[in-house]
Scaffold this active site. Structure first.
Site, PDB file in Angstrom:
ATOM      1  N   ARG B 379       0.800  -1.226   0.000  1.00 15.13           N
ATOM      2  CA  ARG B 379       0.000   0.000   0.000  1.00 15.13           C
ATOM      3  C   ARG B 379       0.828   1.270   0.000  1.00 15.13           C
ATOM      4  O   ARG B 379       0.358   2.307  -0.392  1.00 15.13           O
ATOM      5  CB  ARG B 379      -0.962  -0.002   1.198  1.00 15.13           C
ATOM      6  CG  ARG B 379      -1.990  -1.084   1.059  1.00 15.13           C
ATOM      7  CD  ARG B 379      -3.069  -1.012   2.105  1.00 15.13           C
ATOM      8  NE  ARG B 379      -3.823  -2.248   2.081  1.00 15.13           N
ATOM      9  CZ  ARG B 379      -3.732  -3.215   2.978  1.00 15.13           C
ATOM     10  NH1 ARG B 379      -2.920  -3.079   4.009  1.00 15.13           N
ATOM     11  NH2 ARG B 379      -4.442  -4.314   2.865  1.00 15.13           N
ATOM     12  N   VAL B 380       2.052   1.193   0.493  1.00  8.19           N
ATOM     13  CA  VAL B 380       2.854   2.419   0.530  1.00  8.19           C
ATOM     14  C   VAL B 380       4.168   2.288  -0.225  1.00  8.19           C
ATOM     15  O   VAL B 380       4.831   3.282  -0.499  1.00  8.19           O
ATOM     16  CB  VAL B 380       3.164   2.860   1.984  1.00  8.19           C
ATOM     17  CG1 VAL B 380       1.902   3.251   2.709  1.00  8.19           C
ATOM     18  CG2 VAL B 380       3.911   1.798   2.738  1.00  8.19           C
TER      19      VAL B 380
END
Lengths: 124, 518
Positions: B379-380
């Site tokens: 996600r990051v």
């Protein structure tokens, strides 16, 4: 329920009023009889014994390495809030004294100091 | 001689040690690694206590076995406390004196831990003597807040093409590795640790591998592998084997986090692998049930989510004001029959910043690592991906997903048009190219060059089944013939125009040579 009854009797005993304690016991027995729960009574006694044993372990207790140290030990222990009438001789302390009461310990013994030195030396 | 003796006796007689009052308790009952203690009224949660075996023994007896046994207070009750015993529980007896240590459970941390194998209390277990770690650090602490953190923007290269291209991990990220037993979860973590060798010492993270509830033989093998690959120079292993008390297995990840935080707070990068949190959850469940805490779903205690969230929240990328260090966490979770919707997996999936999902079917088909690209996500990490990797790996995930769909469709249809067949072949080539054995992480620049070749059609002249072999040849070729291009990619972290031109020339020459040979 057993815990609750035990705690009740324990609290009554803490008041130090023997007549009140007797009254509490009489009323409890009558209550248990009326409820048909007399078989709880031995359990309550067992719990009370446990509480008494635990209290005994936490009562003021002063140990000295030699009899001659008793007076000084009792005096200093009292200053630390541990008030005992007598001290018990415990030769394993080597020198000094230690006192404990209700979860408090004051250890002025040579044994403790020597062990501390040993641990510091061996873990250095 | 006599005078010396007299002098010492005089000293002993005059000696009065300075000792204040200590708070002590007495063991009321003990069993299953838990001690019920009377007293200790002022004890606080997570405080360390000392079971003192020397108190009611003579000095001579005490010196035979003076080693202290520690406990950890975990339940505060009306008439005492319950503590888990962090050591040999068989030495604890009713009536034993327990001392408060007035400090939360702490472990010694420091640079001297690097290269060592320690238990969750920071005590060495590798037979190399005591560590010189002098700083005591509580193993439980609150995670850094929003103000102290910075965005994740520096990549942590795993050396695994499939991960670095499609599920990139950034420094300070928490990326879950999840899958059934024997699908290669530990291998990904270990390859990541080994791959840090290719980083320059200035930016190389300190790697902490936390083995929870593992067989000691497995941990020993792993340490031997890290040592033989030169990775122990920057690694620390924290081990709480299957034979260790549940309390130590529960504490091990927190100890790993505390060690990692020490390095992070010095402005350095650290990577911590928790292998695995399923076993930690089981250990915590055992402890909680013995502590008579109410059981919840699957008999886990109510705070099992908090256990993992407070651990994983400690992974962070600190702001430059705080030194800019980072702690990256790679927790591992073992699933049963691929069930990611079980209690602990869903908890940890929701806490982490993405997951690498390994599938037994893919593993059995020979795909290594057996990553299911469809449900794996970071996600990051993409914010931390280098320009070079972004450029070459942009479309891989989409193409692979399309390939998987077509592959499924192919089972029902025998007649395929040319375009579909081309796509399927391209997907197969890509899958083959991403195949990577255990213990052979690739440096970032080599990954970028190989993926560049694959995405720009340089493997199209080779049959899909030959791609793995061709790729290995290509790696040798590039190391030999194009070291300057690789060095430029490594330095600039991108494929600049000049490098791209040279790389294309080299790849053309490679294809020409190998197509002729084929």
């Amino acid at each position: 329920m057993i815990d609750d009854y035990t705690r009740l009797l324990e609290a009554t005993a803490e008041l130090g009023d023997k007549a009140a304690s007797d009254r509490a016991v009489t009323k409890l027995i009558a209550h248990l009889k009326s409820m048909g729960r007399m078989k709880m009574l031995p359990e309550i006694v067992r719990e009370l014994r446990k509480v008494a044993a635990r209290r005994a372990a936490l009562r003021p207790y002063v140990e000295v390495a030699h009899e001659k140290e008793e007076a000084a030990a009792l005096r200093v222990a009292a200053l630390a809030g541990i008030i005992a009438r007598h001290a018990v001789v415990n030769n394993s302390l080597i020198h000094g004294w230690r006192a404990r009461s209700a979860g408090k310990l004051v250890d002025h013994s040579a044994k403790r100091a020597l062990l501390r030195i040993y641990q510091q030396v061996t873990s250095a | 001689m006599q005078s010396i003796i007299e002098r010492i006796e005089k000293e002993i007689a005059a000696w009065a040690p300075e000792a204040g009052a200590e708070e002590t308790g007495i063991v009321r009952a003990t069993g299953d690694g838990i001690a019920e203690i009377d007293g200790l009224e002022k004890a606080v949660m997570s405080e360390m206590v000392l079971f003192d075996p020397t108190f009611d023994r003579t000095l001579a007896e005490a010196l035979k076995d003076p080693s202290p046994i520690y406990g950890l207070v975990l339940n505060l009750e009306e008439d005492g406390v319950r503590a888990v015993i962090l050591g040999d529980a068989s030495k604890i007896y009713e009536g034993m004196l327990v001392r408060r240590l007035n400090r939360l459970l702490s472990i010694p941390v420091g640079d001297s831990l690097v290269g060592r194998v320690v238990n969750p209390l920071g005590e060495p277990v590798d037979g190399k003597g005591l560590t010189q770690a002098a700083v005591l650090r509580p193993i439980e602490r609150e995670a850094y807040g929003v103000i102290d953190r910075a965005g994740v923007n520096v990549p942590l290269h795993t050396g695994i093409k499939a991960v670095d291209a499609m599920i990139p991990i950034g420094r300070g990220q928490r990326e879950l590795i999840i899958g059934d037993r024997g699908t290669g979860k530990t291998s990904i973590a270990i390859d990541t640790i080994i791959n840090q060798k290719s980083e320059s010492p200035a930016t190389r993270p300190i790697c902490i591998y936390v083995a929870i509830g593992q067989k000691e033989s497995k941990t020993a093998k792993l340490v031997a592998e890290l040592t033989s690959r030169g990775a122990m120079e920057y690694s620390i292993v924290v081990t709480a084997p299957a034979s260790a008390p549940a309390a130590l297995q529960f504490l091990a990840p927190f100890a790993g986090a505390a060690i990692g935080e020490y390095f992070m707070e010095q402005g350095r990068d650290a990577l911590v692998v928790y292998d695995d949190l399923s076993k930690q959850a089981v250990a915590y469940r055992q402890m909680s049930l013995l502590l008579r805490r109410p059981p919840g779903r699957e008999a886990y205690p109510g705070d099992i989510f908090y256990l993992h969230s407070r651990l994983l929240e400690r992974a962070a990328k600190l702001s430059s004001e705080k030194g800019g260090g980072s702690l990256t966490a790679l927790p591992i979770i073992e699933t049963q029959e691929g069930d990611v919707s079980a209690y602990i997996p869903t908890n940890v999936i929701s806490i982490t910043d993405g997951q690498i999902y390994l599938e037994a079917n893919l593993f059995n088909k020979g795909q290594r690592p057996a990553i299911n690209v469809g449900i794996s996500v970071s996600r990051v990490g993409s914010a931390a991906q280098t320009k070079a990797m972004k450029k070459v790996a942009g479309k891989i995930k989409l193409e692979l997903a399309q390939f998987r769909e077509l592959e499924a469709f192919m089972q029902f249809s025998s007649d395929l048009d040319a375009d579909t067949k081309k796509r399927i072949d391209a997907g197969r080539r890509m899958t083959e190219m991403l195949n990577q054995g255990r213990g052979v992480p690739l440096p970032f620049e080599m990954e970028a060059a190989v993926i560049f070749a694959a995405t720009n059609g340089y493997f199209d002249t080779f049959p899909p089944e030959a791609v793995s072999a061709v790729e290995k040849k290509l790696q040798d070729f590039l190391s030999r013939e194009a070291p300057e291009v690789l060095a430029a990619i490594k330095e600039s972290k991108e494929i600049r125009e000049g490098s791209e031109k040279t790389l294309r020339e080299k790849l053309d020459s490679f294809v020409a040579r190998n197509s002729t040979a084929a």
